[in-house]
Design a protein around this motif. Sequence first.
Motif, PDB file in Angstrom:
ATOM      1  N   HIS A 194       0.834  -1.210   0.000  1.00 11.23           N
ATOM      2  CA  HIS A 194       0.000   0.000   0.000  1.00 11.23           C
ATOM      3  C   HIS A 194       0.866   1.256   0.000  1.00 11.23           C
ATOM      4  O   HIS A 194       0.619   2.178  -0.791  1.00 11.23           O
ATOM      5  CB  HIS A 194      -0.915  -0.037   1.227  1.00 11.23           C
ATOM      6  N   LEU A 195       1.867   1.303   0.864  1.00 10.94           N
ATOM      7  CA  LEU A 195       2.739   2.468   0.926  1.00 10.94           C
ATOM      8  C   LEU A 195       3.452   2.666  -0.415  1.00 10.94           C
ATOM      9  O   LEU A 195       3.550   3.794  -0.919  1.00 10.94           O
ATOM     10  CB  LEU A 195       3.755   2.332   2.060  1.00 10.94           C
ATOM     11  N   ARG A 196       3.943   1.596  -0.996  1.00 13.53           N
ATOM     12  CA  ARG A 196       4.620   1.693  -2.296  1.00 13.53           C
ATOM     13  C   ARG A 196       3.672   2.264  -3.349  1.00 13.53           C
ATOM     14  O   ARG A 196       4.048   3.138  -4.140  1.00 13.53           O
ATOM     15  CB  ARG A 196       5.137   0.329  -2.742  1.00 13.53           C
ATOM     16  N   GLN A 197       2.420   1.786  -3.372  1.00 11.37           N
ATOM     17  CA  GLN A 197       1.447   2.287  -4.342  1.00 11.37           C
ATOM     18  C   GLN A 197       1.189   3.781  -4.144  1.00 11.37           C
ATOM     19  O   GLN A 197       1.138   4.545  -5.124  1.00 11.37           O
ATOM     20  CB  GLN A 197       0.135   1.510  -4.240  1.00 11.37           C
ATOM     21  N   LEU A 198       1.029   4.207  -2.903  1.00 18.54           N
ATOM     22  CA  LEU A 198       0.816   5.627  -2.617  1.00 18.54           C
ATOM     23  C   LEU A 198       2.012   6.460  -3.070  1.00 18.54           C
ATOM     24  O   LEU A 198       1.859   7.534  -3.662  1.00 18.54           O
ATOM     25  CB  LEU A 198       0.564   5.845  -1.126  1.00 18.54           C
ATOM     26  N   ARG A 199       3.204   5.964  -2.778  1.00 16.98           N
ATOM     27  CA  ARG A 199       4.426   6.673  -3.163  1.00 16.98           C
ATOM     28  C   ARG A 199       4.551   6.763  -4.682  1.00 16.98           C
ATOM     29  O   ARG A 199       4.831   7.833  -5.239  1.00 16.98           O
ATOM     30  CB  ARG A 199       5.651   5.958  -2.571  1.00 16.98           C
ATOM     31  N   GLU A 200       4.301   5.656  -5.354  1.00 17.38           N
ATOM     32  CA  GLU A 200       4.436   5.628  -6.809  1.00 17.38           C
ATOM     33  C   GLU A 200       3.382   6.494  -7.499  1.00 17.38           C
ATOM     34  O   GLU A 200       3.652   7.086  -8.545  1.00 17.38           O
ATOM     35  CB  GLU A 200       4.384   4.187  -7.322  1.00 17.38           C
ATOM     36  N   ARG A 201       2.174   6.601  -6.922  1.00 16.85           N
ATOM     37  CA  ARG A 201       1.155   7.498  -7.485  1.00 16.85           C
ATOM     38  C   ARG A 201       1.623   8.947  -7.477  1.00 16.85           C
ATOM     39  O   ARG A 201       1.226   9.737  -8.323  1.00 16.85           O
ATOM     40  CB  ARG A 201      -0.151   7.393  -6.701  1.00 16.85           C
ATOM     41  N   ARG A 202       2.450   9.264  -6.507  1.00 20.97           N
ATOM     42  CA  ARG A 202       3.006  10.616  -6.419  1.00 20.97           C
ATOM     43  C   ARG A 202       4.271  10.766  -7.270  1.00 20.97           C
ATOM     44  O   ARG A 202       4.841  11.826  -7.318  1.00 20.97           O
ATOM     45  CB  ARG A 202       3.322  10.938  -4.954  1.00 20.97           C
ATOM     46  N   GLU A 203       4.667   9.657  -7.866  1.00 21.95           N
ATOM     47  CA  GLU A 203       5.893   9.609  -8.670  1.00 21.95           C
ATOM     48  C   GLU A 203       7.114  10.011  -7.851  1.00 21.95           C
ATOM     49  O   GLU A 203       8.017  10.699  -8.334  1.00 21.95           O
ATOM     50  CB  GLU A 203       5.744  10.461  -9.935  1.00 21.95           C
ATOM     51  N   TRP A 204       7.131   9.556  -6.600  1.00 20.13           N
ATOM     52  CA  TRP A 204       8.254   9.806  -5.696  1.00 20.13           C
ATOM     53  C   TRP A 204       9.140   8.572  -5.641  1.00 20.13           C
ATOM     54  O   TRP A 204       8.661   7.441  -5.649  1.00 20.13           O
ATOM     55  CB  TRP A 204       7.774  10.088  -4.280  1.00 20.13           C
ATOM     56  N   SER A 205      10.421   8.795  -5.521  1.00 21.57           N
ATOM     57  CA  SER A 205      11.350   7.700  -5.232  1.00 21.57           C
ATOM     58  C   SER A 205      11.278   7.403  -3.736  1.00 21.57           C
ATOM     59  O   SER A 205      10.715   8.188  -2.956  1.00 21.57           O
ATOM     60  CB  SER A 205      12.770   8.111  -5.611  1.00 21.57           C
ATOM     61  N   GLN A 206      11.870   6.296  -3.345  1.00 19.44           N
ATOM     62  CA  GLN A 206      11.953   6.001  -1.911  1.00 19.44           C
ATOM     63  C   GLN A 206      12.727   7.098  -1.191  1.00 19.44           C
ATOM     64  O   GLN A 206      12.362   7.481  -0.082  1.00 19.44           O
ATOM     65  CB  GLN A 206      12.610   4.639  -1.685  1.00 19.44           C
ATOM     66  N   GLN A 207      13.772   7.602  -1.827  1.00 21.05           N
ATOM     67  CA  GLN A 207      14.570   8.660  -1.207  1.00 21.05           C
ATOM     68  C   GLN A 207      13.759   9.943  -1.039  1.00 21.05           C
ATOM     69  O   GLN A 207      13.860  10.612  -0.005  1.00 21.05           O
ATOM     70  CB  GLN A 207      15.830   8.955  -2.026  1.00 21.05           C
ATOM     71  N   GLU A 208      12.946  10.281  -2.030  1.00 18.53           N
ATOM     72  CA  GLU A 208      12.121  11.491  -1.924  1.00 18.53           C
ATOM     73  C   GLU A 208      11.128  11.379  -0.775  1.00 18.53           C
ATOM     74  O   GLU A 208      10.959  12.327  -0.002  1.00 18.53           O
ATOM     75  CB  GLU A 208      11.396  11.761  -3.240  1.00 18.53           C
ATOM     76  N   LEU A 209      10.469  10.231  -0.647  1.00 19.90           N
ATOM     77  CA  LEU A 209       9.550  10.029   0.480  1.00 19.90           C
ATOM     78  C   LEU A 209      10.310  10.114   1.794  1.00 19.90           C
ATOM     79  O   LEU A 209       9.868  10.773   2.737  1.00 19.90           O
ATOM     80  CB  LEU A 209       8.821   8.687   0.368  1.00 19.90           C
ATOM     81  N   ALA A 210      11.446   9.458   1.861  1.00 18.65           N
ATOM     82  CA  ALA A 210      12.257   9.473   3.086  1.00 18.65           C
ATOM     83  C   ALA A 210      12.633  10.901   3.462  1.00 18.65           C
ATOM     84  O   ALA A 210      12.526  11.286   4.639  1.00 18.65           O
ATOM     85  CB  ALA A 210      13.505   8.619   2.906  1.00 18.65           C
ATOM     86  N   ASP A 211      13.041  11.692   2.484  1.00 15.07           N
ATOM     87  CA  ASP A 211      13.446  13.074   2.759  1.00 15.07           C
ATOM     88  C   ASP A 211      12.287  13.908   3.291  1.00 15.07           C
ATOM     89  O   ASP A 211      12.429  14.633   4.275  1.00 15.07           O
ATOM     90  CB  ASP A 211      14.017  13.732   1.503  1.00 15.07           C
ATOM     91  N   VAL A 212      11.133  13.800   2.649  1.00 12.97           N
ATOM     92  CA  VAL A 212       9.975  14.597   3.061  1.00 12.97           C
ATOM     93  C   VAL A 212       9.461  14.134   4.427  1.00 12.97           C
ATOM     94  O   VAL A 212       9.035  14.946   5.249  1.00 12.97           O
ATOM     95  CB  VAL A 212       8.859  14.539   1.993  1.00 12.97           C
ATOM     96  N   ALA A 213       9.507  12.831   4.684  1.00 14.48           N
ATOM     97  CA  ALA A 213       9.021  12.278   5.951  1.00 14.48           C
ATOM     98  C   ALA A 213      10.058  12.338   7.068  1.00 14.48           C
ATOM     99  O   ALA A 213       9.755  12.029   8.212  1.00 14.48           O
ATOM    100  CB  ALA A 213       8.584  10.828   5.749  1.00 14.48           C
ATOM    101  N   ASP A 214      11.294  12.710   6.722  1.00 13.50           N
ATOM    102  CA  ASP A 214      12.388  12.774   7.689  1.00 13.50           C
ATOM    103  C   ASP A 214      12.670  11.419   8.339  1.00 13.50           C
ATOM    104  O   ASP A 214      12.797  11.282   9.552  1.00 13.50           O
ATOM    105  CB  ASP A 214      12.117  13.837   8.763  1.00 13.50           C
ATOM    106  N   VAL A 215      12.708  10.395   7.470  1.00 15.53           N
ATOM    107  CA  VAL A 215      13.123   9.053   7.885  1.00 15.53           C
ATOM    108  C   VAL A 215      14.209   8.616   6.907  1.00 15.53           C
ATOM    109  O   VAL A 215      14.425   9.262   5.888  1.00 15.53           O
ATOM    110  CB  VAL A 215      11.944   8.044   7.892  1.00 15.53           C
TER     111      VAL A 215
END
Length: 88
Positions: free
Chosen positions: A23-44
């Motif tokens: 589910h998280l991967r699908q949400l991230r990919e819908r935003r066209e974010w890389s794992q690194q981009e999500l990590a940066d925005v979420a501060d993880v």
Amino acid sequence: MVLRSGELGRVKNPATLSAFGVHLRQLRERREWSQQELADVADVSKRTVQRIESGEYAVTLDVLASLARAMSLRIRELLDFPEGNDLG
């Protein structure tokens, strides 16, 4: 809780961890974010995102809140996913 290779059997709900990761991967990919981009925005860390998406990490409430905030979702929206055998 961070799981190491071969320890997934120790968690109480491994199918739920895997389903949340998908589910998280699908949400991230819908935003066209890389794992690194999500990590940066979420501060993880990127590794945390990788572990969650692969079902290797039983995510904490603190990390859930960070992910939800990063994706402009409520926590309950982030947790609205099909579990285990309901995947499809």
